[in-house]
Design a protein around this motif. Structure first.
Motif, short mmCIF file in Angstrom:
data_model
loop_
_atom_site.label_atom_id
_atom_site.label_comp_id
_atom_site.label_asym_id
_atom_site.label_seq_id
_atom_site.Cartn_x
_atom_site.Cartn_y
_atom_site.Cartn_z
N VAL A 21 -31.45 -18.37 17.55
CA VAL A 21 -30.02 -18.11 17.42
C VAL A 21 -29.84 -16.90 16.52
CG1 VAL A 21 -27.84 -19.05 16.56
CG2 VAL A 21 -29.44 -20.53 17.77
N GLN A 22 -29.05 -15.95 16.98
CA GLN A 22 -28.78 -14.74 16.21
C GLN A 22 -27.61 -14.98 15.26
OE1 GLN A 22 -30.28 -11.42 16.35
NE2 GLN A 22 -29.15 -11.54 14.43
N VAL A 23 -27.78 -14.63 13.99
CA VAL A 23 -26.73 -14.75 12.99
C VAL A 23 -26.00 -13.42 12.87
CG1 VAL A 23 -26.26 -15.08 10.53
CG2 VAL A 23 -27.93 -16.53 11.68
N ILE A 24 -24.68 -13.48 12.83
CA ILE A 24 -23.85 -12.30 12.62
C ILE A 24 -22.95 -12.58 11.42
CG2 ILE A 24 -22.15 -10.74 13.64
CD1 ILE A 24 -23.10 -11.92 16.39
N ASP A 74 -34.99 -14.06 12.77
CA ASP A 74 -35.39 -13.46 11.50
C ASP A 74 -34.49 -12.30 11.10
OD1 ASP A 74 -37.53 -15.19 11.30
OD2 ASP A 74 -38.94 -13.81 12.23
N ARG A 75 -33.77 -11.76 12.06
CA ARG A 75 -32.88 -10.64 11.80
C ARG A 75 -31.43 -11.12 11.76
NH1 ARG A 75 -35.51 -5.74 15.26
NH2 ARG A 75 -37.55 -5.93 14.28
N ILE A 76 -30.68 -10.56 10.83
CA ILE A 76 -29.26 -10.89 10.70
C ILE A 76 -28.47 -9.60 10.92
CG2 ILE A 76 -27.46 -11.61 9.09
CD1 ILE A 76 -29.46 -13.50 7.84
N ILE A 77 -27.47 -9.70 11.75
CA ILE A 77 -26.60 -8.55 12.00
C ILE A 77 -25.44 -8.61 11.01
CG2 ILE A 77 -24.98 -7.52 13.64
CD1 ILE A 77 -26.78 -8.71 15.87
N ILE A 78 -25.15 -7.49 10.38
CA ILE A 78 -23.98 -7.40 9.51
C ILE A 78 -23.02 -6.40 10.15
CG2 ILE A 78 -23.08 -6.78 7.24
CD1 ILE A 78 -25.79 -7.63 6.08
#
Length: 85
Positions: A21-24, A74-78
């Protein structure tokens, strides 16, 4: 589509979902960082128990709290489009 924060762990652990799941984090200068997640096709705004956006005051607080949730990318988009003082 909204997702309550207390259901986030179950959402991430759902065996029907494939991949992480991608976190934004939506950055706002005065309000902090609103949490959203994306499963590759659908983005879900994460809400608190009162139906308001689930927010963190800092990126560090978001990292610390989200570290215990399985199957997050592992990657978070801001997204900083609203980051104007």
């Amino acid at each position: 589509m909204a997702l309550r924060y207390d259901a986030l762990q179950d959402y991430c652990d759902d065996p029907a979902r494939t991949g992480d799941v991608q976190v934004i984090l939506y950055a706002h200068y005065w309000k902090g960082f609103a949490l959203a997640v994306q499963d590759g096709t659908t983005e879900h705004r994460v809400m608190d128990d009162k139906g308001r956006p689930y927010r963190f005051r800092t990126v560090e607080m978001a990292l610390a709290e989200l570290a215990n949730i399985s199957y997050l990318s592992d990657r978070i988009i801001i997204d900083r489009r609203a980051w104007s003082p």
